[in-house]
Design an enzyme around this catalytic site. Structure first.
Site, PDB file in Angstrom:
ATOM      1  N   GLU A 182       0.808  -1.225   0.000  1.00  0.00           N
ATOM      2  CA  GLU A 182       0.000   0.000   0.000  1.00  0.00           C
ATOM      3  C   GLU A 182       0.843   1.277   0.000  1.00  0.00           C
ATOM      4  OE1 GLU A 182      -2.994  -0.147   3.064  1.00  0.00           O
ATOM      5  OE2 GLU A 182      -3.945  -1.902   2.176  1.00  0.00           O
ATOM      6  N   GLU A 364      -5.099  -8.830   0.973  1.00  0.00           N
ATOM      7  CA  GLU A 364      -5.746  -8.457   2.238  1.00  0.00           C
ATOM      8  C   GLU A 364      -7.223  -8.247   1.990  1.00  0.00           C
ATOM      9  OE1 GLU A 364      -4.339  -5.071   4.474  1.00  0.00           O
ATOM     10  OE2 GLU A 364      -2.251  -5.639   4.141  1.00  0.00           O
TER      11      GLU A 364
HETATM   12  C1  FCB Z   1      -4.358  -2.190   5.522  1.00  0.00           C
HETATM   13  C2  FCB Z   1      -2.949  -2.440   6.002  1.00  0.00           C
HETATM   14  C3  FCB Z   1      -2.844  -3.480   7.089  1.00  0.00           C
HETATM   15  C4  FCB Z   1      -4.010  -3.403   8.067  1.00  0.00           C
HETATM   16  C5  FCB Z   1      -5.333  -3.367   7.339  1.00  0.00           C
HETATM   17  C6  FCB Z   1      -6.540  -3.345   8.246  1.00  0.00           C
HETATM   18  O1  FCB Z   1      -4.446  -0.905   5.011  1.00  0.00           O
HETATM   19  O2  FCB Z   1      -2.127  -2.847   4.944  1.00  0.00           O
HETATM   20  O3  FCB Z   1      -1.606  -3.329   7.711  1.00  0.00           O
HETATM   21  O4  FCB Z   1      -3.841  -2.325   8.899  1.00  0.00           O
HETATM   22  O5  FCB Z   1      -5.360  -2.255   6.487  1.00  0.00           O
END
Ligand code: FCB
Length: 461
Positions: A182, A364
């Site tokens: 990110e 994620e």
């Molecule tokens: C993302 C991050 C991760 C975590 C999630 C909930 O933005 O990459 O580290 O904090 O959100």
């Protein structure tokens, strides 16, 4: 935006494909990151990271929490791998703490830090779980911050040297590498909004950081490609529809600007070879001849993190002309208030497929909650299960409709240090009782285990 087909068409398409939708090689995993779980910030020669200091500034983190102990994964990694085995994942994505292996960010390596990742990788392989390494999940060595951090173009070679150290140490056993997690979050939050270190609000620094992170990505891809046989390389981007909070022209323009920064400022140059038009002018002072070729190095896949759509409103006083806005009041939400919109996830996958044309791994996805065990000591996290069921369903729909999605990783294996929210927001499939460090699998861990088994069975039948 790819518009979804009518429901009848989706169902008709789905029926014969159901067994094949995700395929036998589909990767089911879980994700974590170093600063959020490792703790042991003083152990075995680890250097300081920017987050160590940031957490100590009053008012930055809820409850004054820090990552000092986190989940003590540094010492409890074997137990955590056993939990992964119970769930049945075939892959585990984690990050290397740069200051653990290079305490000053460059120069002398820390053998004890490298040895920790050896142990972790060896144990994962023994458990038949594929390690996926992310080189950078936001914990820049403090010593490099003091030398200018992402604003100093020298960071490109510091990052390439760090990538070389990791590749040479672990590349005999690890093939899956992501350069950054990110990048738009840590650059925008760090150099404009003040929510991440170094908490500077300066446009010139923001654009410099964006460009240098992109160059560092390209340099690391080259290093990994040259030094790791059969490497499979990508970067992990947060991709979410950016919506205007009201249907007015200024709010639409604000949402478009946020879209360019949030969703495009990194994958566009890395994969397509140029910045979005709205960003080009800011980048210009930092760009040197040949840079776009240095950034656009061939990668094998696109990593996507996705939780919910984002909303913007016009704010002429804000440095980039937009401010964050809350989702409209009537939308479904997760327990911590994030919008639940699985159709937006499906469309994000389809759009990303069309725009970038690479295989996609969802690295994620998950739901946060404020939770504690019930009287029986269980965590019956139905809302998380509901979220995961809807989002994995949307993923399947996207695959049926043509997206080449090859894996899905839940954020997160464990409850952990959730940046500015500290330990209050829990995202784990496994509950962590921080005072005792006891792990308690939640109902969602059992649900995910059953999903993985059922998908495997579908393919076999
Ligand atoms: C993302 C991050 C991760 C975590 C999630 C909930 O933005 O990459 O580290 O904090 O959100």
């Amino acid at each position: 935006m790819v518009s979804p087909p009518p429901v009848e068409k989706l169902q008709a398409a789905e029926a014969p494909l159901v067994a094949k939708v995700l395929g036998p090689d589909f990767v089911w995993g879980v994700s974590t990151s170093a600063y959020q779980i490792e703790g042991a910030v003083q152990a075995d020669g680890r250097g300081a990271s920017v987050w160590d200091g940031f957490c100590r500034v009053a008012g930055r983190i809820a409850n004054g929490d820090t990552g000092d102990e986190a989940c003590d994964h540094y010492h409890r990694y074997a137990e955590d791998i056993a939990l992964m085995q119970q769930i049945g994942v075939s892959a585990y994505r984690f990050s290397i703490a740069w200051p653990r292996v290079l305490p000053l960010g460059r120069g002398a390596a820390n053998e004890a830090g490298l040895a920790f990742y050896d142990r972790l990788v060896d144990r994962l392989l023994a458990a038949d779980i594929e390690p996926w390494i992310c080189l950078y999940h936001w914990d820049l060595p403090q010593a490099l911050q003091e030398a200018g951090g992402w604003v100093n173009r020298d960071v490109v070679s510091w990052f390439a040297d760090y990538a070389r150290l990791v590749a040479d140490r672990l590349g005999d056993r690890v093939k899956r590498f992501a350069t950054f997690n990110e990048p738009s979050v840590f650059t925008l939050f760090g150099y404009s909004f003040g929510w991440h270190p170094p908490a500077i609000d300066d446009r010139r620094s923001l654009y410099a950081a964006v460009h240098h992170v992109n160059l560092a990505h390209g340099a690391a891809v080259d290093v990994l490609r040259a030094r790791v046989a059969k490497a499979s390389i990508g970067a992990i981007h947060n991709v979410q529809p950016s919506r205007p909070v009201r249907p007015t022209a200024p709010d639409r323009a604000a949402a478009a600007m946020l879209d360019d920064f949030w969703n495009r400022a990194f994958p566009d140059p890395q994969i397509l070879g140029d910045y979005p038009t709205s960003i080009q002018r800011g980048i210009e002072p930092h760009r040197q001849a040949g840079d776009m070729e240095r950034i656009r190095r061939p990668v094998d896949w696109l990593g996507i993190n996705h939780y919910s759509p984002i909303y913007a409103k016009a704010d002429p006083a804000a440095p980039l002309g937009f401010a964050w806005a809350d989702a409209p009041p009537d939308v479904p939400r997760s327990p911590i208030g994030w919008q639940v919109d699985p159709a937006a996830f499906r469309d994000t996958l389809l759009d990303a497929q069309e725009r970038y044309g690479l295989p996609i791994y969802v690295l994620e996805n998950g739901a946060g909650a404020v939770e504690k065990p019930d009287a029986a000591g269980e965590i019956d996290d139905r809302e998380r299960i509901d979220y995961l069921a809807q989002y994995t369903g949307a993923l399947r729909d996207a695959v049926v409709l043509g997206a080449d999605v090859r894996g899905y990783f839940v954020w997160s294996l464990l409850d952990n240090f959730e940046w500015g929210a500290g330990y209050a927001n829990r995202f784990g499939l496994v509950y962590v009782d921080y005072p005792t460090q006891r792990r308690i699998p939640k109902a969602s861990a059992r649900w995910y285990a059953a999903l993985i088994r059922s998908e495997a069975m579908k393919v076999a039948s």
